[in-house]
Design a protein around this motif. Sequence first.
Motif, PDB file in Angstrom:
ATOM      1  N   ILE A 119      87.496  12.531  36.263  1.00  0.00           N
ATOM      2  CA  ILE A 119      87.283  11.576  34.641  1.00  0.00           C
ATOM      3  C   ILE A 119      88.282  11.116  33.959  1.00  0.00           C
ATOM      4  O   ILE A 119      89.795  12.232  33.412  1.00  0.00           O
ATOM      5  N   VAL A 120      88.747  10.028  34.356  1.00  0.00           N
ATOM      6  CA  VAL A 120      90.171   9.693  33.141  1.00  0.00           C
ATOM      7  C   VAL A 120      89.780   9.347  31.881  1.00  0.00           C
ATOM      8  O   VAL A 120      90.634   9.670  30.842  1.00  0.00           O
ATOM      9  N   LYS A 121      88.280   9.440  31.143  1.00  0.00           N
ATOM     10  CA  LYS A 121      88.064   9.489  30.201  1.00  0.00           C
ATOM     11  C   LYS A 121      86.640   9.142  29.828  1.00  0.00           C
ATOM     12  O   LYS A 121      86.194   8.827  30.712  1.00  0.00           O
ATOM     13  N   ALA A 122      86.274  10.095  28.713  1.00  0.00           N
ATOM     14  CA  ALA A 122      85.541  10.170  28.222  1.00  0.00           C
ATOM     15  C   ALA A 122      85.311   9.736  26.478  1.00  0.00           C
ATOM     16  O   ALA A 122      86.159  10.845  26.031  1.00  0.00           O
ATOM     17  N   GLU A 123      84.322   9.458  26.234  1.00  0.00           N
ATOM     18  CA  GLU A 123      83.842   9.439  25.216  1.00  0.00           C
ATOM     19  C   GLU A 123      82.321   9.314  24.767  1.00  0.00           C
ATOM     20  O   GLU A 123      81.664   8.994  25.002  1.00  0.00           O
ATOM     21  N   ASP A 124      82.610   9.485  23.474  1.00  0.00           N
ATOM     22  CA  ASP A 124      80.614   9.632  22.686  1.00  0.00           C
ATOM     23  C   ASP A 124      80.610   8.666  21.965  1.00  0.00           C
ATOM     24  O   ASP A 124      81.841   7.859  20.963  1.00  0.00           O
ATOM     25  N   ASP A 125      78.963   7.824  21.639  1.00  0.00           N
ATOM     26  CA  ASP A 125      79.011   6.646  21.775  1.00  0.00           C
ATOM     27  C   ASP A 125      79.322   6.159  19.993  1.00  0.00           C
ATOM     28  O   ASP A 125      79.095   5.362  19.077  1.00  0.00           O
ATOM     29  N   LYS A 126      79.194   7.587  18.539  1.00  0.00           N
ATOM     30  CA  LYS A 126      79.536   7.509  17.421  1.00  0.00           C
ATOM     31  C   LYS A 126      81.343   7.518  17.536  1.00  0.00           C
ATOM     32  O   LYS A 126      81.620   7.502  16.005  1.00  0.00           O
ATOM     33  N   GLY A 127      82.183   7.267  18.562  1.00  0.00           N
ATOM     34  CA  GLY A 127      83.517   7.719  18.128  1.00  0.00           C
ATOM     35  C   GLY A 127      83.856   9.057  17.499  1.00  0.00           C
ATOM     36  O   GLY A 127      85.546   8.844  16.936  1.00  0.00           O
ATOM     37  N   ASP A 128      83.454   9.790  17.282  1.00  0.00           N
ATOM     38  CA  ASP A 128      83.969  11.362  16.639  1.00  0.00           C
ATOM     39  C   ASP A 128      84.331  11.693  17.731  1.00  0.00           C
ATOM     40  O   ASP A 128      85.737  13.263  17.530  1.00  0.00           O
ATOM     41  N   TYR A 129      84.443  12.128  18.875  1.00  0.00           N
ATOM     42  CA  TYR A 129      85.452  12.446  19.956  1.00  0.00           C
ATOM     43  C   TYR A 129      86.187  11.815  21.434  1.00  0.00           C
ATOM     44  O   TYR A 129      84.854  11.635  22.007  1.00  0.00           O
ATOM     45  N   SER A 130      86.333  11.912  21.883  1.00  0.00           N
ATOM     46  CA  SER A 130      87.603  10.840  22.958  1.00  0.00           C
ATOM     47  C   SER A 130      88.359  12.615  23.526  1.00  0.00           C
ATOM     48  O   SER A 130      89.315  13.005  23.130  1.00  0.00           O
ATOM     49  N   PHE A 131      88.168  12.171  24.833  1.00  0.00           N
ATOM     50  CA  PHE A 131      89.749  12.687  25.909  1.00  0.00           C
ATOM     51  C   PHE A 131      89.973  11.793  26.686  1.00  0.00           C
ATOM     52  O   PHE A 131      89.143  10.924  28.185  1.00  0.00           O
ATOM     53  N   ASP A 132      91.138  11.361  26.341  1.00  0.00           N
ATOM     54  CA  ASP A 132      92.269  10.596  27.575  1.00  0.00           C
ATOM     55  C   ASP A 132      93.359  10.463  27.775  1.00  0.00           C
ATOM     56  O   ASP A 132      93.735  11.728  28.365  1.00  0.00           O
ATOM     57  N   LEU A 133      92.697  11.021  29.501  1.00  0.00           N
ATOM     58  CA  LEU A 133      94.136  11.709  30.498  1.00  0.00           C
ATOM     59  C   LEU A 133      94.991  10.655  30.396  1.00  0.00           C
ATOM     60  O   LEU A 133      95.755   9.269  30.755  1.00  0.00           O
ATOM     61  N   MET A 134      96.552  11.252  30.226  1.00  0.00           N
ATOM     62  CA  MET A 134      97.824  10.853  29.802  1.00  0.00           C
ATOM     63  C   MET A 134      98.715  11.259  30.884  1.00  0.00           C
ATOM     64  O   MET A 134      99.340  10.249  31.224  1.00  0.00           O
ATOM     65  N   LYS A 135      98.772  12.513  31.628  1.00  0.00           N
ATOM     66  CA  LYS A 135      99.742  12.582  32.919  1.00  0.00           C
ATOM     67  C   LYS A 135      99.197  13.607  33.423  1.00  0.00           C
ATOM     68  O   LYS A 135      98.688  14.179  33.560  1.00  0.00           O
ATOM     69  N   ASN A 136      99.437  13.233  34.656  1.00  0.00           N
ATOM     70  CA  ASN A 136      99.936  14.918  35.773  1.00  0.00           C
ATOM     71  C   ASN A 136     100.771  14.895  36.560  1.00  0.00           C
ATOM     72  O   ASN A 136     101.982  14.666  36.636  1.00  0.00           O
ATOM     73  N   TYR A 137     101.341  17.049  36.562  1.00  0.00           N
ATOM     74  CA  TYR A 137     101.657  17.222  37.903  1.00  0.00           C
ATOM     75  C   TYR A 137     101.593  18.564  38.437  1.00  0.00           C
ATOM     76  O   TYR A 137     100.373  18.999  37.748  1.00  0.00           O
ATOM     77  N   LYS A 138     101.846  19.074  39.012  1.00  0.00           N
ATOM     78  CA  LYS A 138     102.010  20.153  39.316  1.00  0.00           C
ATOM     79  C   LYS A 138     102.318  21.773  38.936  1.00  0.00           C
ATOM     80  O   LYS A 138     103.830  21.530  38.287  1.00  0.00           O
ATOM     81  N   ILE A 139     102.007  22.725  38.858  1.00  0.00           N
ATOM     82  CA  ILE A 139     102.427  24.022  38.224  1.00  0.00           C
ATOM     83  C   ILE A 139     102.337  24.794  39.143  1.00  0.00           C
ATOM     84  O   ILE A 139     101.356  24.512  40.377  1.00  0.00           O
ATOM     85  N   ASP A 140     103.203  26.351  39.233  1.00  0.00           N
ATOM     86  CA  ASP A 140     103.051  27.218  40.551  1.00  0.00           C
ATOM     87  C   ASP A 140     101.551  28.300  40.250  1.00  0.00           C
ATOM     88  O   ASP A 140     100.795  28.271  40.986  1.00  0.00           O
TER      89      ASP A 140
END
Length: 280
Positions: free
Chosen positions: A175-196
Amino acid sequence: MKKLAIIALALFIQTAFAQVNRFVYQVTMKPDASNKSDVKTENAYLDISPEKSVFYSENRIKRDSVMQATFQSGGARSFNREQMQGLRSNINYSVEKDKKSQKMTFKDRIGRDVYTYEEDRPLNWKILSETTKIGDYKVQKAETDFGGRKWTAWFTTDLPYQDGPYKFGGLPGLIVKAEDDKGDYSFDLMKNYKIDDFPAMNQFGNTIKVKRGDYVKQQKKFQEDPMSFMTQGGGTQIRIGGDGGPRGGGGGNPPADFRKRMEERVKDEAKKNSNPIELQ
């Protein structure tokens, strides 16, 4: 030589797959139901390995790092309250998904203890034919009803993960983006990288395993009577820290002025968080 090359290649592949992939989401929230113009934004991490994934606040790791440095350099005397205030988070929970068992565990702090429960509600997605592009990824639309909100998600199959921020997952892609229909909450993918590896998180207080319904009841009780969670013999007999004393001190009730300040602060926090991500 050929045998050594094969062993080296096998070790390289094993190391590569052992790494954790970190996806950084920008989380936008309107937590105060009486003031929708008060928009909070912060970053959260979704760390994914072949065995599990964990979603949590970026500020939590930063806070843990500051506290660790404080303890190592002389404790409370070197405590930077202003710095800690700057690292406060609206994401005080974490969500862990076990890939093998398909179990999802939610953890949240209530008072000085951590309550944890296993999520018992499945996500029933409706995958739509609509596609678009978000950043570098071709994404497809999906919808679901969860926690009293109607959610729209955009997922991509460009990445080899079937996961997402918060409790979201179960789609044939990340999931790259998720938001509710009221516009109260959203999650937007910004970047990614590897960690140990997954970072070690400080755990203060007791961990209390409950059913989801009991967690909801305790959360409501804390908002109405926060001090019952801070004293011995109050509320559910929950003790402060591991030894029953406030901030690691002795037992007994905290001073009256401390109680008053704490009650005022928690009630103010409750008002500012009157529009939670889950409404039911």
